[in-house]
Motif scaffolding. Structure first.
Motif, PDB file in Angstrom:
ATOM      1  N   LYS A   1       9.338  -5.461   6.884  1.00 46.49           N
ATOM      2  CA  LYS A   1       8.626  -4.340   7.101  1.00 46.49           C
ATOM      3  C   LYS A   1       8.194  -3.439   8.442  1.00 46.49           C
ATOM      4  CE  LYS A   1       6.505  -6.237   2.264  1.00 46.49           C
ATOM      5  NZ  LYS A   1       5.176  -6.671   2.440  1.00 46.49           N
TER       6      LYS A   1
ATOM      7  N   ASP B   1       4.826  -1.193  -6.298  1.00 46.25           N
ATOM      8  CA  ASP B   1       6.442  -1.846  -6.385  1.00 46.25           C
ATOM      9  C   ASP B   1       6.902  -2.557  -7.930  1.00 46.25           C
ATOM     10  OD1 ASP B   1       6.016  -0.529  -3.651  1.00 46.25           O
ATOM     11  OD2 ASP B   1       5.372  -2.680  -3.187  1.00 46.25           O
TER      12      ASP B   1
ATOM     13  N   ASN C   1       4.918  -5.307  -9.425  1.00 51.48           N
ATOM     14  CA  ASN C   1       4.092  -6.435  -9.256  1.00 51.48           C
ATOM     15  C   ASN C   1       2.834  -6.080  -7.633  1.00 51.48           C
ATOM     16  OD1 ASN C   1       3.712  -8.645  -6.795  1.00 51.48           O
ATOM     17  ND2 ASN C   1       5.085  -7.305  -5.101  1.00 51.48           N
ATOM     18  N   GLU C   2       2.614  -4.465  -7.923  1.00 49.46           N
ATOM     19  CA  GLU C   2       1.875  -4.034  -7.465  1.00 49.46           C
ATOM     20  C   GLU C   2       1.810  -2.757  -6.817  1.00 49.46           C
ATOM     21  OE1 GLU C   2       0.866  -5.431  -2.984  1.00 49.46           O
ATOM     22  OE2 GLU C   2       2.613  -4.868  -2.416  1.00 49.46           O
TER      23      GLU C   2
HETATM   24 MG    MG Z   1       4.311  -5.609  -1.119  1.00 48.25          MG
END
Ligand code: MG
Ligand code: ADP
Length: 344
Positions: free
Chosen positions: A216, A266, A279-280
């Motif tokens: 990331k 996400d 997901n989040e």
């Molecule tokens: Mg994430």
């Protein structure tokens, strides 16, 4: 206040007036009868400031760009709220729900958003085993950037993973892995309750099974370029119908948490694109997800303009709400507490 043990505690009454002024009260504040005449009660008291003694410069809009607790979780947002300073992004509730993977999942499920099966625990009550299908992901509930997250392949590895996650949070989430699914992210722009827009989708390309902190933040040519430099496919190579579905789900997710400004939502999508899990949500996503808006024909400076405008609109909207009530509820306090007074 009267019922606090006066031998044990020194009570300092703090009164917040309807006009928002904070004062440090004197002894009169300990007597319920004093509240019948608020003007008299407040007169002659000292002003209190929770702010640093140096005055803040006049701020028209604050722009929080933090990751993690205190910056992204509603704390700084609450502070700005108390100062009545307009700020960019989600408010206290949206930010704190956006930070807590357990609570956001609960809200998402009440809006019928599809998710992987999961369980959660407080760290003082960790399980020896779980009734979920391996492999699993074990994560701190309020984490981010994959820190403290472990993929667990069998029950033998569960305990260690729980302990690692427990170093980072009191609350731990354990969820089934969406095996072989692709990660697809999308950004939402707008204020809940008004028109929302979504960006194109991206597909981040992980170097390992878990998109790591290094993927990331450290994988680009420059280590400081953040999310914008991670490997990704924009637009994500998915069918237009799947992208449209993801856009709808992302808007529902954003609104369900009462988010404002911008977020990145996400998803995990099966290779045949038939199964989509949320997901989040990230209320202050890496690099503000500007690269998704750039690819949606909104250059970064224009995105920032829009975010500032949304902050001002949301602040105006909040100030339309009535927070005071022309009634002194405390006037009758003396009656209510009669017979309940401290001696002496
Ligand atoms: Mg994430
Ligand atoms: N249930 C899951 N199924 C498949 N992959 C997952 C799952 N949960 C997390 N991951 C992987 O782990 C990464 C980090 O998890 P995530 O929930 O996004 O937390 P963070 O807040 O750390 O970004 C994801 O980007 C994804 O690669």
């Amino acid at each position: 206040m009267q019922n606090l043990d006066q031998d044990k505690y020194e009570v300092i009454p703090i009164y917040i007036s309807k006009s928002g002024g904070w004062v440090i009260g004197n002894n009169k504040f300990l007597t319920p009868e004093s509240y019948k005449d608020l003007d008299k009660l407040i007169s002659g008291t000292k002003q209190l400031s929770l702010l640093p003694p140096k005055p803040l410069p006049k701020i028209d809009v604050a722009f929080p760009v933090f990751h993690g607790p205190f910056g992204e979780d509603g704390t700084i947002q609450g502070f700005l709220e108390m100062l009545n300073i307009p700020y960019v992004g989600s408010g206290v509730l949206g930010s704190s729900l956006g930070m807590d993977k357990v609570l956001q999942k609960q809200v998402f499920s009440s809006h019928n958003l599809p998710q992987v099966k999961h369980l959660w625990f407080y760290r003082d009550n960790l399980p020896k085993s779980v009734s979920l299908k391996y492999p699993l992901y074990v994560k701190p509930a309020n984490g981010g950037s994959s820190i403290g997250t472990t993929k667990v392949h069998s029950s033998k590895e569960l305990n260690d993973a729980l302990e690692i996650a427990a170093c980072y949070d009191r609350k731990i989430i354990v969820e089934e892995s969406a095996e072989g699914f692709n990660e697809i992210n999308i950004s939402v722009l707008g204020n809940s309750g008004s028109k929302l827009r979504t960006s194109v989708c991206e597909q981040p390309v992980p170097s390992k099974e878990v998109l790591t902190f290094s993927d990331k933040y450290e994988s680009g040519s420059s280590k400081s370029a953040g999310m914008a430099s991670a490997k990704r496919l924009i637009p994500a190579p998915i069918k237009p119908a799947t992208a449209a579905k993801i856009s709808d789900l992302a808007k529902t997710a954003f609104e369900s948490l009462d988010c404002s400004g911008l977020a990145r939502v996400d998803f995990l999508v099966s290779p045949d694109e038939k199964t989509i899990y949320i997901n989040e949500i990230n209320t202050i996503p890496g690099s503000l997800a500007f690269y998704l808006w750039q690819a949606s024909n909104i250059p970064f400076p224009k995105l920032l303009d829009e975010l500032i405008q949304l902050a001002l609109t949301s602040h105006e909207d909040k100030n339309k709400t009535t927070y005071t009530f022309a009634n002194n509820l405390l006037a009758n306090l003396g009656e209510t507490l009669k017979g309940n007074k401290l001696k002496g």
